[in-house]
Design an enzyme around this catalytic site. Sequence first.
Site, PDB file in Angstrom:
ATOM      1  N   HIS A 126      -5.655 -44.515  21.296  1.00 19.07           N
ATOM      2  CA  HIS A 126      -4.856 -44.549  22.517  1.00 19.07           C
ATOM      3  C   HIS A 126      -4.746 -43.133  23.050  1.00 19.07           C
ATOM      4  O   HIS A 126      -4.639 -42.193  22.277  1.00 19.07           O
ATOM      5  CB  HIS A 126      -3.451 -45.105  22.222  1.00 19.07           C
ATOM      6  CG  HIS A 126      -2.740 -45.524  23.460  1.00 19.07           C
ATOM      7  ND1 HIS A 126      -2.040 -44.643  24.244  1.00 19.07           N
ATOM      8  CD2 HIS A 126      -2.656 -46.733  24.059  1.00 19.07           C
ATOM      9  CE1 HIS A 126      -1.547 -45.296  25.276  1.00 19.07           C
ATOM     10  NE2 HIS A 126      -1.897 -46.561  25.198  1.00 19.07           N
ATOM     11  N   ASP A 151      -3.720 -54.005  22.099  1.00 26.68           N
ATOM     12  CA  ASP A 151      -4.726 -55.044  22.303  1.00 26.68           C
ATOM     13  C   ASP A 151      -5.308 -55.593  21.010  1.00 26.68           C
ATOM     14  O   ASP A 151      -6.031 -56.589  21.039  1.00 26.68           O
ATOM     15  CB  ASP A 151      -5.883 -54.494  23.160  1.00 26.68           C
ATOM     16  CG  ASP A 151      -5.422 -54.216  24.580  1.00 26.68           C
ATOM     17  OD1 ASP A 151      -4.706 -55.060  25.119  1.00 26.68           O
ATOM     18  OD2 ASP A 151      -5.772 -53.160  25.124  1.00 26.68           O
TER      19      ASP A 151
HETATM   20  N1  CMC Z   1     -13.469 -46.137  17.734  1.00 29.67           N
HETATM   21  C1  CMC Z   1     -14.127 -45.041  17.254  1.00 29.67           C
HETATM   22  N2  CMC Z   1     -13.848 -43.779  17.636  1.00 29.67           N
HETATM   23  C2  CMC Z   1     -12.878 -43.591  18.537  1.00 29.67           C
HETATM   24  C3  CMC Z   1     -12.159 -44.663  19.082  1.00 29.67           C
HETATM   25  C4  CMC Z   1     -12.470 -45.977  18.640  1.00 29.67           C
HETATM   26  N3  CMC Z   1     -11.822 -47.024  19.121  1.00 29.67           N
HETATM   27  N4  CMC Z   1     -11.242 -44.195  19.974  1.00 29.67           N
HETATM   28  C5  CMC Z   1     -11.406 -42.856  19.983  1.00 29.67           C
HETATM   29  N5  CMC Z   1     -12.372 -42.495  19.114  1.00 29.67           N
HETATM   30  C6  CMC Z   1     -12.797 -41.113  18.808  1.00 29.67           C
HETATM   31  C7  CMC Z   1     -13.657 -40.537  19.908  1.00 29.67           C
HETATM   32  O1  CMC Z   1     -15.031 -40.808  19.693  1.00 29.67           O
HETATM   33  C8  CMC Z   1     -13.318 -39.082  19.812  1.00 29.67           C
HETATM   34  O2  CMC Z   1     -14.009 -38.571  18.691  1.00 29.67           O
HETATM   35  P1  CMC Z   1     -14.575 -37.034  18.725  1.00 29.67           P
HETATM   36  O3  CMC Z   1     -13.340 -36.180  18.806  1.00 29.67           O
HETATM   37  O4  CMC Z   1     -15.323 -36.893  17.452  1.00 29.67           O
HETATM   38  O5  CMC Z   1     -15.420 -36.921  19.952  1.00 29.67           O
HETATM   39  C9  CMC Z   1     -11.837 -39.079  19.462  1.00 29.67           C
HETATM   40  O6  CMC Z   1     -11.624 -40.320  18.767  1.00 29.67           O
HETATM   41  C10 CMC Z   1     -10.903 -38.994  20.670  1.00 29.67           C
HETATM   42  O7  CMC Z   1     -11.223 -40.063  21.544  1.00 29.67           O
HETATM   43  P2  CMC Z   1     -11.247 -39.938  23.120  1.00 29.67           P
HETATM   44  O8  CMC Z   1     -12.199 -40.931  23.686  1.00 29.67           O
HETATM   45  O9  CMC Z   1     -11.424 -38.511  23.514  1.00 29.67           O
HETATM   46  O10 CMC Z   1      -9.745 -40.343  23.476  1.00 29.67           O
HETATM   47  P3  CMC Z   1      -9.220 -40.848  24.873  1.00 29.67           P
HETATM   48  O11 CMC Z   1      -7.786 -40.545  24.881  1.00 29.67           O
HETATM   49  O12 CMC Z   1     -10.038 -40.288  25.993  1.00 29.67           O
HETATM   50  O13 CMC Z   1      -9.485 -42.424  24.858  1.00 29.67           O
HETATM   51  C11 CMC Z   1      -9.189 -44.735  24.423  1.00 29.67           C
HETATM   52  C12 CMC Z   1      -8.521 -43.362  24.531  1.00 29.67           C
HETATM   53  C13 CMC Z   1      -8.122 -45.802  24.316  1.00 29.67           C
HETATM   54  C14 CMC Z   1     -10.005 -45.006  25.718  1.00 29.67           C
HETATM   55  C15 CMC Z   1     -10.124 -44.741  23.189  1.00 29.67           C
HETATM   56  O14 CMC Z   1      -9.364 -44.568  22.008  1.00 29.67           O
HETATM   57  C16 CMC Z   1     -10.953 -46.018  23.079  1.00 29.67           C
HETATM   58  O15 CMC Z   1     -12.023 -46.104  23.685  1.00 29.67           O
HETATM   59  N6  CMC Z   1     -10.461 -47.052  22.328  1.00 29.67           N
HETATM   60  C17 CMC Z   1     -11.130 -48.327  22.276  1.00 29.67           C
HETATM   61  C18 CMC Z   1     -10.779 -49.139  23.536  1.00 29.67           C
HETATM   62  C19 CMC Z   1      -9.358 -49.672  23.480  1.00 29.67           C
HETATM   63  O16 CMC Z   1      -8.922 -50.206  22.469  1.00 29.67           O
HETATM   64  N7  CMC Z   1      -8.663 -49.568  24.621  1.00 29.67           N
HETATM   65  C20 CMC Z   1      -7.291 -50.063  24.758  1.00 29.67           C
HETATM   66  C21 CMC Z   1      -6.284 -48.965  24.875  1.00 29.67           C
HETATM   67  S1  CMC Z   1      -4.593 -49.522  24.719  1.00 29.67           S
HETATM   68  C22 CMC Z   1      -4.272 -50.552  26.063  1.00 29.67           C
HETATM   69  C23 CMC Z   1      -4.512 -50.001  27.408  1.00 29.67           C
HETATM   70  O17 CMC Z   1      -4.460 -48.803  27.678  1.00 29.67           O
HETATM   71  O18 CMC Z   1      -4.728 -50.802  28.285  1.00 29.67           O
END
Ligand code: CMC
Length: 434
Positions: free
Chosen positions: A311, A369
Amino acid sequence: MIDKFTTDRKAKLILDGKTIELPIVEGSEGEKAIDIRRLRAETGYITIDSGYMNTGSCASDITFLDGEKGVLQYRGYAIEDLAANCSFIEVAYLLIHGRLPNRDELRNFSELLGLFALIHEDMVHFFDRFPAGASPMSILSSMVNCLCNFYPEMNENPMGNIDMMAARLLSKVRTIAAFSYKKSLGSPLVYPRHDLSYCANFLNMMFDSPVKPYEINATLVRALNQLLILHGDHEQNCSTATVRMVGSAKVNLYASISAGINALWGPLHGGANQAVMEMLEEIHASGGNYRKYIERAKDPNDPFRLVGFGHRVYKTFDPRSRIIKKACDDVLEAMGINSDPLLELAKEIEEVVLRDDYFVERNLYPNVDFYSGIIYRAMGIPVNMFTVMFALGRLPGWIAHWIEMWNDPNGRISRPRQVYVGPKRRKFVPLGER
Ligand code: CMC
């Protein structure tokens, strides 16, 4: 609103040898911010913050969340208290008005929800024109967008009657959602009933049929109330920020919310609930070897992500996911489902992930989710409607933010800047010489 929270303290920034003082703002829960609104005018510099990781776009008194501690509060009330004690409609009223309703206010608001539950019959025909298999999210956003043609009075004086405006949207979006499901099945529409509560009415519109009357189950109604409450607001998430941004151009509420629905659709945002279920189904169908998927999620060369984890704001357990995980067991029991292989799989994945260094180091915990789809599935809601359910829950939050944005004396049209990195001015070459 932000000016009310400006302190006497200043941050100092040294730029090109010159010291610039920037006001410090402090929120009611101690959140601190540096006010850079005058920075470009005074220095020529802007700030860069892709994805708005660190940018406060407004001051808001709707929702407080502390991602480090796993705290979520609507208008000062803990999400745990609201989910345990309130109906979704009470919470919608709270989000929109800033205070919980008394009995009379709740009755009046519920009356309005009943009165406005129908949609114009001409709109009902629109459903016939979408192709079979059309995404319910695209249907929902299109239908909400065109509400402004059928109920234009709200465009002229949007703040004239907030209860009417909110009740209209909450009630009609619920009807549109249920009708889109019935249409996708080719089944006769079930119209809203005045004697049913908001959530019971929705379940009845979804599942009642002339050949098999639907029996309303109190546990499911309670679980749906809880789920919608938990989704009610989440401060400046992607869809809410979209609603505020679109609305800042002074566009009507329907069009702003339609834009928010489209933002929510994405699998990184609300669409994740559908993606989680599809992922769990795929893992289950391929023999249940979830460790392979966890390894893929950790591989920097593989775009696969373990949906339902991580998140932008929470760096610990999402408080909503704890409540939903508990509700899963209640709903499965009420439906007479002794064990759900997908719930078992989800619990195993969570257990392994929470001990895995990759996820621990990055503070990746289950989000809202991860478990919600299991409940929706047990209720009989199809996977492609999951994100529509999220939209139903988020609606009061979007409305509350739109109203706050509209009334903010500091409000300006949203218009970020950029750093241009394209070619410098070039000599134009006429077509024949290229
Ligand atoms: N699986 C594997 N690795 C992950 C995941 C995941 N679900 N989420 C983040 N990471 C890793 C990412 O690859 C990065 O690694 P590194 O530092 O080595 O590059 C690190 O964790 C930080 O991730 P980020 O993408 O920079 O973080 P963000 O804040 O930009 O993204 C997020 C947040 C929710 C989009 C992301 O965690 C994600 O894609 N999660 C899966 C999709 C998901 O479950 N979304 C629902 C969010 S909650 C409800 C809502 O908001 O509607």
